[in-house]
Design a protein around this motif. Structure first.
Motif, PDB file in Angstrom:
ATOM      1  N   THR A  65       1.197  -1.299  -0.049  1.00  0.00           N
ATOM      2  CA  THR A  65      -0.267   0.397   0.182  1.00  0.00           C
ATOM      3  C   THR A  65       0.840   1.236   0.229  1.00  0.00           C
ATOM      4  OG1 THR A  65      -1.184  -1.636   1.578  1.00  0.00           O
ATOM      5  CG2 THR A  65      -2.214   1.393   1.277  1.00  0.00           C
TER       6      THR A  65
ATOM      7  N   LYS B 234       5.898   1.983  -1.075  1.00  0.00           N
ATOM      8  CA  LYS B 234       4.728   0.926  -0.778  1.00  0.00           C
ATOM      9  C   LYS B 234       5.388  -0.654   0.309  1.00  0.00           C
ATOM     10  CE  LYS B 234       2.782   1.392  -4.798  1.00  0.00           C
ATOM     11  NZ  LYS B 234       1.052   0.639  -5.910  1.00  0.00           N
TER      12      LYS B 234
ATOM     13  N   PRO C 272      -5.034  -2.384   4.262  1.00  0.00           N
ATOM     14  CA  PRO C 272      -5.215  -0.588   4.192  1.00  0.00           C
ATOM     15  C   PRO C 272      -6.590  -0.277   4.857  1.00  0.00           C
ATOM     16  CG  PRO C 272      -5.475  -2.333   1.779  1.00  0.00           C
ATOM     17  CD  PRO C 272      -5.075  -3.449   3.415  1.00  0.00           C
TER      18      PRO C 272
END
Lengths: 124, 454
Positions: B296, B334, B339
């Motif tokens: 994420t 990332k 998330p």
């Protein structure tokens, strides 16, 4: 259409009877109640041909909903009744297990009766 | 021939020379005395060759007297005065005897025995002085030796003392260092222990919360369901009532009761729903950490939720204004996280931050105050760090240890469930194996620091 509701909470009977008052009154629907898996097994030996749909809780003391589901799928293959499982834990694992044991769907508590009614109509 | 005078002169000079050598007098004295010795030898040789006793005995007297005269008043030779002064009587007696012999030989003959006796006595005196001096010298020497030894010993002891002193100092320094190390370790251990206790408490509270939620959920479902179905029943009752013959006043009365009942059931349902949403929040505790982690972009997540929280608050309070600062480091990249859970954590922190600055603004509406909420990200070694800072009211010390506990809230009843931070804490620690800390100063602001291992 006869529906068997299996739940260890006895108040479920009152709730269902009131929620489906109109349907029961018009004869559209018949309700039967069992308060444990074992009781449901007994009931089915006598009435399995009448029952079109079974709505069963998963977490019950003694025989669990999954065991009942397995019993139904092994003993009553034709015509197979529709079985909807109900659980307080709407997690993926329970869903996978229910589907693999042959449940038609998994509903999570608290039950949305409006949605349930729609579902029943589509099943029948 | 005056062999005795020679011997006395010779021995005296020798003694003086020895003294001069031992006590380190100027070499000039040694040389002078050596010359005096040669002079004595020369005088002896001349005396022996010429053999003029009555002349040379006077020469010897003069020589000896000169020697004594020369040495006696010198302060350098003070320590030899004992012997030098002991020689004086002998020389004087010899001079007197020789003088009498020269002037009155008859008298001399008559009292020769007495004179010899006097000479012998004077000689004995010299010997005695010599012996006593010698003895004194020996004693002094011994004393000196002893003193030297003592000095040596003292020096040795002093050296050992210094060595011991330095050893003690070294050891003390080592002990102090060890003590400091131990103290440091102890402090660290205490902090870790406190942290562990806190975490344990949080974990058990989280479990308890989830457990309670599960237990409450079923009865609450019944409450909600029965309330809802009762509303339907009342509607049905109303429909049925329409078919019955009743006077208008009775119909109004019954209708009023039914509408009250409907209202009550709706209230029950409404508050039941409220309780239900709390229970749902509690159940999140048991679900914290389940689900799938995905790579994420934390920066965009943080930015997105910062705006979301801000606009959420703006929708409720149009007058509210705050500066948003997003100091997002590109090196974060990332990160594997859940998330939705991370979003929930960030949203919660931002909402709290905005709430804190809003409270501060409300308390001092006139003050020059720019509410600011900052989010910053950074990657350091094996951690990704997210900091959420506000310049709001801060957290008082008295409640600081409680903020991560479920149901702890400072908001007025109905505004906060007290589950936000406890859930955030669970998501970070249990769900991501990270840490969540808070730094705060009352009246100045608060900073939450999240660290997630990469």
């Amino acid at each position: 259409m006869k529906i068997l509701v299996v739940d260890d909470e006895t108040d479920v009977q009152t709730l269902f009877e009131q929620r489906f008052r109109r349907e029961v009154r018009s004869g559209e629907m018949q309700l039967a109640f069992c308060y444990s898996g074992e009781q449901a097994v007994d009931y089915l030996t006598a009435h399995h041909s009448e029952i079109v749909l079974i709505l069963s809780d998963i977490n019950m003391p003694g025989m669990s909903g999954f065991e009942l589901l397995r019993h139904i799928r092994t003993n009553y293959p034709t015509p197979p009744p529709t079985v909807l499982m109900v659980t307080a834990y709407g997690d993926d694992q329970s869903r996978q297990q229910a589907i693999s044991l042959g449940a038609n769907d998994l509903l999570s508590k608290p039950l949305d009766f409006q949605a349930l009614k729609e579902k029943l109509k589509s099943v029948v | 021939m005056s062999i005795d005078s020679f011997l006395i002169a010779f021995l005296l000079i020798r003694h003086l020379r020895k003294f001069a050598q031992n006590t380190g007098l100027a070499p000039f004295w040694d040389r002078t005395l050596l010359r005096a010795q040669y002079a004595a030898l020369a005088l002896l040789v001349v005396d022996v060759i010429i053999d003029e006793d009555h002349v040379f005995q006077w020469a010897w007297h003069v020589f000896l007297l000169g020697l004594l005269w020369f040495v006696y008043p010198r302060p350098e030779f003070r320590p030899t005065r004992n012997i030098v002064s002991a020689v004086f009587p002998l020389v004087l007696v010899n001079i007197v005897v020789d003088f009498i012999e020269l002037v009155a030989p008859a008298f001399d003959k008559k009292y020769n025995n007495y004179f010899d006796m006097a000479q012998l006595l004077a000689f004995g005196w010299v010997i005695a002085a010599w012996v006593s001096t010698q003895r004194q010298q020996k004693a002094l020497e011994k004393e000196r030796q002893k003193r030297l030894e003592e000095e040596e010993r003292n020096r040795l002891i002093a050296a050992q003392n210094t060595q011991l002193e330095s050893m003690v100092a070294e050891r003390t320094a080592e002990l102090v260092r060890q003590k400091e190390e131990l103290e440091e370790t102890l402090t660290e251990l205490r902090a870790t222990q406190a942290q562990l206790i806190q975490q344990e408490k949080m974990a058990s509270l989280g479990e308890l919360t989830a457990g309670i939620a599960h237990e409450i959920q079923n009865p609450l479902n019944f409450v909600n369901n029965f309330a809802e179905v009762s509303v339907e029943l009342c509607q049905e009752l109303n429909d049925e009532l329409a078919k019955v013959d009743l006077s208008d006043s009775d119909r109004d009365y019954v209708g009023g009761i039914i509408s009250d009942l409907v209202q009550n059931q709706q209230k029950i349902a409404h508050h039941g729903k409220r309780a239900d949403s709390i229970v749902k929040g509690m159940l999140q505790h048991s679900r914290a950490g389940s689900g799938r982690k995905e790579p994420t972009d934390l920066n965009s997540l943080a930015d997105e939720y910062l705006r979301l929280a801000y606009h959420g608050l703006r929708a409720k309070d149009k007058n509210f204004n705050a500066s948003l600062v997003a100091d997002l480091n590109e090196n974060v990249g990332k990160v594997d996280v859940l998330p939705q859970d991370m979003g929930r954590v960030l949203l919660n922190l931002f909402t709290n931050a905005f709430y804190a600055v809003q409270q501060k603004q409300k308390r001092n509406p006139d003050a020059q105050y720019q509410p600011t909420v900052t989010v910053s990200t950074n990657r350091c070694d094996e951690d990704v760090e997210i900091r959420v800072r506000d310049n709001g009211v801060g957290i008082p010390d008295s409640v600081r240890s409680k903020i991560f506990q479920p149901f702890f809230t400072t908001k007025p009843t109905g505004e906060g469930t007290g589950l936000g931070l406890s859930l955030a804490f669970d998501i970070i620690t249990k769900g991501h194996g990270g840490t969540m800390e808070v730094e705060t100063e009352e009246g100045k602001g608060t900073e939450f620091i999240i660290r997630i291992p990469v």
